[in-house]
Design an enzyme around this catalytic site. Structure first.
Site, PDB file in Angstrom:
ATOM      1  N   GLU A  93     -19.254   9.326   3.651  1.00 51.99           N
ATOM      2  CA  GLU A  93     -19.848  10.673   3.601  1.00 51.99           C
ATOM      3  C   GLU A  93     -20.410  10.962   2.213  1.00 51.99           C
ATOM      4  OE1 GLU A  93     -20.282  12.428   6.443  1.00 51.99           O
ATOM      5  OE2 GLU A  93     -19.377  10.601   7.225  1.00 51.99           O
TER       6      GLU A  93
ATOM      7  N   ASN B 211     -18.924  20.077   9.477  1.00 53.62           N
ATOM      8  CA  ASN B 211     -20.081  19.197   9.689  1.00 53.62           C
ATOM      9  C   ASN B 211     -20.417  19.010  11.169  1.00 53.62           C
ATOM     10  OD1 ASN B 211     -22.120  17.239   8.772  1.00 53.62           O
ATOM     11  ND2 ASN B 211     -20.813  15.764   9.824  1.00 53.62           N
TER      12      ASN B 211
ATOM     13  N   TRP C 179     -23.641   9.371   2.052  1.00 54.24           N
ATOM     14  CA  TRP C 179     -24.676  10.176   2.727  1.00 54.24           C
ATOM     15  C   TRP C 179     -25.277  11.178   1.735  1.00 54.24           C
ATOM     16  CZ3 TRP C 179     -27.511   9.947   6.971  1.00 54.24           C
ATOM     17  CH2 TRP C 179     -27.052   9.260   8.092  1.00 54.24           C
TER      18      TRP C 179
END
Ligand SMILES: Cc1cc2nc3c(=O)[nH]c(=O)nc-3n(C[C@H](O)[C@H](O)[C@H](O)COP(=O)(O)OP(=O)(O)OC[C@H]3O[C@@H](n4cnc5c(N)ncnc54)[C@H](O)[C@@H]3O)c2cc1C
Length: 472
Positions: free
Chosen positions: A274, A340, A277
């Site tokens: 993450e 999320n 990302w």
């Protein structure tokens, strides 16, 4: 260098701050400066929650700097006008700052570089917010990656730098320069905060990191998709304001991972993904700045969105008649934060069920989110809408009922935010239109649209877009 400015922007911390530590090493005297930009008052993408968090973080930063003997100079206006004047007023030879990746900030920094140089003042920016910048991870042919998985694969072969050492106390008292008043309340800028703000500042960020890495990270892979649990770190507002250094996070994660069992290490790895990302979208923004103005794939700027303003209002206020969407939007409106999984669900719903442009949702998110960040937000919206780099293909459309049933199986999250539906049984909590007659109170709206009817309309809308014809 005799006297230099460290210009704080999205790096509101003393520890692990590249530019600040460089400035302290290279200048005899460092004046820390923060500019309250005029755009905070007028910008369309500014919101109360983020401003409140910024002002709180600034206050903590001022206290931390004061403890080390550095009085923070705050000025109000436009940095492009103020900074050259400030350099002359303070008699500084150099300005140090950490690099920003938004196109408007880069354009401003380029202008400032020339203006300051013309005055004989140096302006140096440093890599700080990411481990790897836009030209540091490239394909074999030397181009930026536009797909996440191969980007992440290369990212993982490299080791991020360790945290920067903290700065020492000043040896000689620093002259105190005039400072404008610090705003403590977004109300002064015309915003009325509805949301309660999470604890701000460096110590708060470190405490969150520590407690997350002491337990929740080891079950992140299974817990991160359940909105009713707090299985994620909630570090996003801190990463947004820079109240924690990214190298500090990577080092602490490596340490937690080193002492853990293989299964725990796998969970740590999912969390690292993450964080990658985040860097992926920052490099997309930097390498492809047109994403700020429209779709990454320009043909999708021609989509003919058919949704109504009334539907948009229903979406914003959590009154679409789809419980998981409404719960998520109400949570956003009252806390400034959204899980999320829910961000993906509501973004898909706005674009593919309500057929409303992702750009309206993107802006609404920026105005509401405490962690509103241009790169991650734009990336997340374009991913969900199917217009982006590494997007879900446009024909992948989330079904809001099955998403609710899968990720909020007991309806706990819906019941928390949509109290009208509290007494519905689990089987109908995500589809109240199938509940026994008389069990759904009249103040909960009927479905704005019917998912099964919107799906073919959405597919037709995307199919109607032809790739741009080649100019002859
Ligand atoms: C439509 C949409 C809009 C979004 N808008 C934003 C935004 O404005 N600001 C923002 O920080 N994130 C945004 N995200 C990404 C993600 O939802 C949040 O970063 C995450 O929910 C923050 O919670 P956390 O700190 O507990 O995350 P964790 O799960 O603990 O992750 C740790 C950190 O990794 C980063 N991260 C995690 N997921 C992503 C992702 N998908 N993309 C980029 N970075 C990620 C964040 O910095 C986060 O704090 C958006 C996602 C979508 C689908």
């Amino acid at each position: 260098v005799k006297r230099a400015i460290h210009w704080f922007r999205r790096d509101l911390r003393v520890a692990d701050n590249t530019s600040l530590s460089e400035a302290v090493q290279r200048a005899e005297e460092v004046v820390p400066v923060f500019i309250i930009e005029e755009a905070l008052r007028t910008g369309p993408d500014v919101g109360a929650a983020r401003l409140a968090f910024l002002f709180k973080s600034l206050e903590v930063l001022r206290e931390n700097l004061a403890t080390l003997g550095y009085p923070l100079v705050v000025r109000r206006g436009r940095s492009i006008d103020l900074l050259p004047k400030l350099c002359q007023e303070l008699g500084v030879e150099a300005v140090f700052a950490n690099r920003r990746y938004e196109p408007y900030a880069q354009a401003r920094d380029n202008r400032l570089f020339n203006e300051l140089n013309a005055l004989g003042v140096g302006f140096e920016v440093f890599k700080d917010a990411v481990a790897w910048e836009e030209r540091e991870i490239l394909t074999r042919t030397g181009n930026p990656f536009t797909v996440f998985t191969p980007y992440a694969k290369v990212w993982r072969t490299k080791t991020p730098a360790p945290p920067r050492p903290g700065i020492p106390k000043v040896r000689r008292a620093i002259q105190e320069f005039r400072s404008d008043s610090r705003p403590l309340d977004p109300g002064e800028f015309g915003y009325s905060p509805k949301q309660s703000i999470p604890p701000a500042g460096e110590a708060a960020a470190l405490a969150i990191l520590k407690s997350f890495l002491a337990g929740p990270v080891f079950s992140y892979a299974t817990q991160r998709d359940i909105p009713a649990e707090s299985g994620t770190s909630k570090l996003s507002p801190h990463l947004r304001c820079g109240t924690i250094g990214i190298r500090t996070i990577y080092a602490a994660l490596r340490e937690a991972q080193a002492g853990s069992r293989p299964e725990q290490q796998r969970n740590c790895d999912v969390w690292l993904n993450e964080l990658i990302w985040r860097e992926f979208y920052l490099q997309i923004l930097d390498n492809f700045p047109h994403v700020m103005k429209g779709a990454f794939r320009p043909e999708y700027d021609n989509l003919e969105w058919g949704g109504s303003d009334e539907w948009f209002q229903a979406w914003c206020s959590g009154m679409t008649g789809y419980p998981i969407v409404d719960a998520a939007m109400r949570c956003l409106n009252s806390t400034g934060w959204m899980h999320n999984r829910l961000r993906m669900i509501v973004a898909m719903f706005l674009t593919k069920d309500l057929l409303i442009s992702w750009r309206r949702g993107e802006r609404y998110f920026m105005q509401q989110l405490v962690d509103g960040d241009m790169a991650a937000n734009n990336g997340g919206w374009q991913w969900s809408a199917g217009t982006g780099t590494d997007a879900a293909p446009y024909f992948r459309i989330f079904n809001p009922m099955s998403q609710g049933e899968k990720f909020d199986p007991s309806g706990a999250f819906v019941r928390r935010w949509v109290p009208e539906l509290e007494s519905l049984p689990d089987v109908t909590i995500h589809q109240p239109w199938n509940a026994s007659p008389g069990t759904v109170p009249g103040n909960y709206p009927k479905r704005a649209v019917i998912h099964e009817e919107q799906r073919p309309k959405c597919l037709a809308m995307f199919k109607a877009v032809k790739p741009p014809s080649v100019a002859r």
